[in-house]
Enzyme design. Structure first.
Site, mmCIF file in Angstrom:
data_model
loop_
_atom_site.group_PDB
_atom_site.id
_atom_site.type_symbol
_atom_site.label_atom_id
_atom_site.label_comp_id
_atom_site.label_asym_id
_atom_site.label_seq_id
_atom_site.Cartn_x
_atom_site.Cartn_y
_atom_site.Cartn_z
ATOM 1 N N HIS A 202 0.811 -1.224 0.000
ATOM 2 C CA HIS A 202 0.000 0.000 0.000
ATOM 3 C C HIS A 202 0.845 1.276 0.000
ATOM 4 C CE1 HIS A 202 -2.105 -3.293 2.190
ATOM 5 N NE2 HIS A 202 -3.012 -3.025 1.268
ATOM 6 N N CYS A 203 1.987 1.221 -0.678
ATOM 7 C CA CYS A 203 2.889 2.375 -0.762
ATOM 8 C C CYS A 203 3.371 2.823 0.616
ATOM 9 C CB CYS A 203 2.222 3.554 -1.488
ATOM 10 S SG CYS A 203 1.659 3.167 -3.143
ATOM 11 N N SER A 204 3.328 1.923 1.602
ATOM 12 C CA SER A 204 3.739 2.263 2.969
ATOM 13 C C SER A 204 4.613 1.156 3.553
ATOM 14 C CB SER A 204 2.507 2.466 3.857
ATOM 15 O OG SER A 204 1.675 3.481 3.375
#
Length: 231
Positions: free
Chosen positions: A188-190
């Site tokens: 999730h881009c995290s």
């Protein structure tokens, strides 16, 4: 990534003590949680228009507190000052290079009118009620591990989970192929957030709800996930 609402006031205090600017990413928050920038001492607040604000993709915004000066990343299209060779120094032109996404802005404007008529407080109440059913239901399914806050007062309506012994990508694929349920899977881009909760590098499955999510849809999701987990 887990739906957790961060303690922004506390973060602002720490930032002030160390003389640094605070940028808040409100992409998952604006439109689902009441935010009052007149009392929230953030320096910058960024948001996308296509999530809880219910607008089209490709449009968003950046709130800049008075007195905060930024260097534009892009230059060009002097628009309001066609005779100038350089980007105008007035706001907001200074930060808006090129032709704006006019259809997207019009769509976002209409979405904001709808949100204003429905009232953010009512939207927030609805998400909390439906979200409690989702969270409680996930906790009862065998082999499901749920991440993030258990109380909906601390959650924006996003639920990250894994199934013990299964890769999150496999879980998401089965939910889509067999039950027509769309989730987002992975990091999730995290990546740093996943390292914090111990789900790196596989990530989690993330299910989200919104203002239009019905009790019937939640029941179907939980029933389908339980069926898959018990096989």
């Amino acid at each position: 990534m887990t739906g957790t609402i961060q303690p922004i006031e506390e973060c602002c205090k720490i930032a002030r003590e160390h003389g640094v600017l605070l940028l808040v990413d409100a992409a998952q928050t604006l439109g689902s949680v009441p935010i009052d920038l007149s009392s929230l001492p953030v320096d910058l607040l960024a948001f996308s228009g296509h999530k809880c604000l219910m607008g089209p993709q490709g449009v968003g915004g950046l709130y800049i507190r008075k007195g905060v000066l930024l260097l534009p990343l892009k230059h060009g299209g002097t628009g309001s000052a066609s005779s100038a060779e350089l980007q105008p120094d007035i706001l907001p032109d200074k930060y808006e290079s090129g032709t704006p996404n006019t259809p997207g802005i019009a769509g976002l404007s209409t979405a904001l009118d709808f949100l204003a008529s429905e009232k953010i407080e009512n939207i927030r109440r609805s998400i909390c009620e439906v979200g409690k059913t989702v969270r409680d239901g996930l906790e009862t399914i065998k082999n499901v591990v749920v991440y993030g806050p258990p109380d909906m007062k601390d959650n924006v309506g996003i639920f990250s989970f894994t199934i013990e012994g299964l890769d999150p990508a496999e879980t998401a694929s089965e939910l889509e192929d067999r039950f027509g349920i769309m989730t987002r899977v992975g990091l999730h881009c995290s990546p740093s957030a996943h390292k914090t909760i111990g789900t790196f590098p596989e990530g989690t499955v993330r299910a989200s709800i919104g203002y239009f999510t019905t009790a019937e849809e939640v029941e179907y999701f939980l029933k389908s996930l339980a069926e898959f987990c018990c096989e």
